[in-house]
Design a protein around this motif. Structure first.
Motif, PDB file in Angstrom:
ATOM      1  N   GLY A  32       0.825  -1.214   0.000  1.00  0.00           N
ATOM      2  CA  GLY A  32       0.000   0.000   0.000  1.00  0.00           C
ATOM      3  C   GLY A  32       0.851   1.252   0.000  1.00  0.00           C
ATOM      4  O   GLY A  32       0.646   2.180  -0.798  1.00  0.00           O
ATOM      5  N   ASP A  33       1.860   1.284   0.892  1.00  0.00           N
ATOM      6  CA  ASP A  33       2.768   2.440   0.973  1.00  0.00           C
ATOM      7  C   ASP A  33       3.538   2.611  -0.332  1.00  0.00           C
ATOM      8  O   ASP A  33       3.711   3.717  -0.834  1.00  0.00           O
ATOM      9  N   MET A  34       4.024   1.473  -0.878  1.00  0.00           N
ATOM     10  CA  MET A  34       4.817   1.541  -2.114  1.00  0.00           C
ATOM     11  C   MET A  34       3.973   2.032  -3.284  1.00  0.00           C
ATOM     12  O   MET A  34       4.447   2.783  -4.123  1.00  0.00           O
ATOM     13  N   LEU A  35       2.713   1.585  -3.314  1.00  0.00           N
ATOM     14  CA  LEU A  35       1.796   2.001  -4.372  1.00  0.00           C
ATOM     15  C   LEU A  35       1.601   3.514  -4.327  1.00  0.00           C
ATOM     16  O   LEU A  35       1.725   4.195  -5.347  1.00  0.00           O
ATOM     17  N   ARG A  36       1.327   4.028  -3.114  1.00  0.00           N
ATOM     18  CA  ARG A  36       1.132   5.480  -2.956  1.00  0.00           C
ATOM     19  C   ARG A  36       2.399   6.242  -3.342  1.00  0.00           C
ATOM     20  O   ARG A  36       2.341   7.278  -4.001  1.00  0.00           O
ATOM     21  N   ALA A  37       3.565   5.714  -2.939  1.00  0.00           N
ATOM     22  CA  ALA A  37       4.837   6.389  -3.243  1.00  0.00           C
ATOM     23  C   ALA A  37       5.103   6.401  -4.753  1.00  0.00           C
ATOM     24  O   ALA A  37       5.541   7.411  -5.302  1.00  0.00           O
ATOM     25  N   GLY A  42       5.308   9.448  -9.657  1.00  0.00           N
ATOM     26  CA  GLY A  42       5.026   9.475 -11.095  1.00  0.00           C
ATOM     27  C   GLY A  42       5.871   8.510 -11.898  1.00  0.00           C
ATOM     28  O   GLY A  42       6.160   8.749 -13.066  1.00  0.00           O
ATOM     29  N   THR A  43       6.289   7.366 -11.264  1.00  0.00           N
ATOM     30  CA  THR A  43       7.061   6.370 -12.020  1.00  0.00           C
ATOM     31  C   THR A  43       6.141   5.737 -13.055  1.00  0.00           C
ATOM     32  O   THR A  43       4.918   5.888 -12.988  1.00  0.00           O
ATOM     33  N   ASP A  44       6.732   4.994 -14.007  1.00  0.00           N
ATOM     34  CA  ASP A  44       5.921   4.340 -15.047  1.00  0.00           C
ATOM     35  C   ASP A  44       4.857   3.444 -14.416  1.00  0.00           C
ATOM     36  O   ASP A  44       3.687   3.496 -14.794  1.00  0.00           O
ATOM     37  N   VAL A  45       5.303   2.614 -13.453  1.00  0.00           N
ATOM     38  CA  VAL A  45       4.363   1.704 -12.795  1.00  0.00           C
ATOM     39  C   VAL A  45       3.336   2.510 -12.005  1.00  0.00           C
ATOM     40  O   VAL A  45       2.151   2.180 -11.981  1.00  0.00           O
ATOM     41  N   GLY A  46       3.796   3.593 -11.369  1.00  0.00           N
ATOM     42  CA  GLY A  46       2.900   4.464 -10.601  1.00  0.00           C
ATOM     43  C   GLY A  46       1.802   5.064 -11.481  1.00  0.00           C
ATOM     44  O   GLY A  46       0.640   5.133 -11.085  1.00  0.00           O
ATOM     45  N   LYS A  47       2.183   5.467 -12.697  1.00  0.00           N
ATOM     46  CA  LYS A  47       1.194   6.043 -13.634  1.00  0.00           C
ATOM     47  C   LYS A  47       0.170   4.991 -14.050  1.00  0.00           C
ATOM     48  O   LYS A  47      -1.028   5.274 -14.152  1.00  0.00           O
ATOM     49  N   ILE A  67       5.845  -2.745  -8.789  1.00  0.00           N
ATOM     50  CA  ILE A  67       6.166  -1.771  -7.736  1.00  0.00           C
ATOM     51  C   ILE A  67       7.172  -2.367  -6.750  1.00  0.00           C
ATOM     52  O   ILE A  67       8.117  -1.703  -6.330  1.00  0.00           O
ATOM     53  N   VAL A  68       6.981  -3.650  -6.397  1.00  0.00           N
ATOM     54  CA  VAL A  68       7.943  -4.331  -5.513  1.00  0.00           C
ATOM     55  C   VAL A  68       9.302  -4.384  -6.213  1.00  0.00           C
ATOM     56  O   VAL A  68      10.338  -4.109  -5.607  1.00  0.00           O
ATOM     57  N   ASP A  69       9.283  -4.702  -7.509  1.00  0.00           N
ATOM     58  CA  ASP A  69      10.508  -4.781  -8.315  1.00  0.00           C
ATOM     59  C   ASP A  69      11.271  -3.450  -8.258  1.00  0.00           C
ATOM     60  O   ASP A  69      12.481  -3.421  -7.989  1.00  0.00           O
ATOM     61  N   GLU A  70      10.562  -2.343  -8.497  1.00  0.00           N
ATOM     62  CA  GLU A  70      11.195  -1.010  -8.440  1.00  0.00           C
ATOM     63  C   GLU A  70      11.761  -0.734  -7.045  1.00  0.00           C
ATOM     64  O   GLU A  70      12.868  -0.242  -6.889  1.00  0.00           O
ATOM     65  N   ARG A  71      10.953  -1.078  -6.028  1.00  0.00           N
ATOM     66  CA  ARG A  71      11.324  -0.720  -4.648  1.00  0.00           C
ATOM     67  C   ARG A  71      12.568  -1.471  -4.161  1.00  0.00           C
ATOM     68  O   ARG A  71      13.407  -0.900  -3.464  1.00  0.00           O
ATOM     69  N   ILE A  72      12.711  -2.745  -4.541  1.00  0.00           N
ATOM     70  CA  ILE A  72      13.862  -3.499  -4.023  1.00  0.00           C
ATOM     71  C   ILE A  72      15.166  -3.122  -4.725  1.00  0.00           C
ATOM     72  O   ILE A  72      16.235  -3.567  -4.319  1.00  0.00           O
ATOM     73  N   GLU A  73      15.058  -2.261  -5.745  1.00  0.00           N
ATOM     74  CA  GLU A  73      16.271  -1.737  -6.376  1.00  0.00           C
ATOM     75  C   GLU A  73      16.843  -0.547  -5.598  1.00  0.00           C
ATOM     76  O   GLU A  73      17.953  -0.105  -5.849  1.00  0.00           O
ATOM     77  N   GLU A  74      16.047  -0.014  -4.659  1.00  0.00           N
ATOM     78  CA  GLU A  74      16.518   1.127  -3.852  1.00  0.00           C
ATOM     79  C   GLU A  74      17.682   0.676  -2.967  1.00  0.00           C
ATOM     80  O   GLU A  74      17.713  -0.477  -2.512  1.00  0.00           O
TER      81      GLU A  74
END
Length: 197
Positions: A32-37, A42-47, A67-74
């Motif tokens: 939920g938090d990652m989705l909102r972030a 405005g990431t591609d997945v976010g859009k 979104i999980v994929d993007e986040r674990i790259e941080e």
């Protein structure tokens, strides 16, 4: 250390996730938090997620895994992470496994919080009553009718996720009704053993 915490709402996953974050210095990833972030950034997945939500539809597994994929790259997730509330279904678990495998990663342990539903409902009702007695607003999720609906949704969708990870030999069930420190100690034992495997 890549972990998944499985269990119904109110089982204590959030409390234990906080302790894991402090102990291991890894982030807790809430979808939920990652989705909102992602939407806010405005990431591609976010859009894509925003467009689906604007249409009043549920976000697909593909988008959530993206979104999980993007986040674990941080950078803060390089040493690992705690997933809480995801995967909720076997297709999500499959998609997560495939995505991690493409990165040469895997889930180290899945900790399943086993609870007595009647006691759990009582615990939530007590928490709501204590909050109200302090004159504070009751969390929406702590309202009995909302909580019972979430519990039913969890049982309908997520019950098959435990057996999925049991087949892979990484599911560890613990008594979620035990005192908080006892639950923490049991998780530590599981993680120590997983690190030695």
């Amino acid at each position: 250390m890549r972990l998944i915490l499985l269990g119904p709402p109110g089982a204590g996953k959030g409390t234990q996730a906080q302790r894991l974050i402090e102990r291991y210095g890894i982030p807790q990833l809430s979808t939920g938090d990652m989705l909102r972030a992602a939407v806010a950034a405005g990431t591609d997945v976010g859009k894509r997620a925003q467009a689906v939500m604007d249409a009043g539809e549920l976000v697909s597994d593909e988008i959530v895994v993206g979104i999980v994929d993007e986040r674990i790259e941080e950078p803060d997730a390089k040493k690992g992470f705690v997933l809480d509330g995801f995967p909720r279904t076997v297709p999500q678990a499959d998609a997560l496994e495939k995505m991690l495998s493409e990165k040469g990663l895997k889930v180290d342990a899945v900790i399943e919080f086993q609870v007595d539903e009647k006691v759990l409902v009582g615990r939530i009702e007590k928490r709501a009553a204590e909050t109200a007695a302090k004159g504070l607003p009751i969390r929406k999720d702590d309202k009995p009718e909302v909580f019972l609906r979430r519990l039913e949704e969890f049982k309908a969708a997520t019950t098959a996720v435990g057996p999925y990870y049991r087949e892979r030999g990484i599911l560890h069930s613990i008594d979620g009704m035990a005192p908080i420190d006892e639950v923490t100690r049991r998780i530590e034992e599981i993680l120590t053993a997983a690190a030695l495997d």
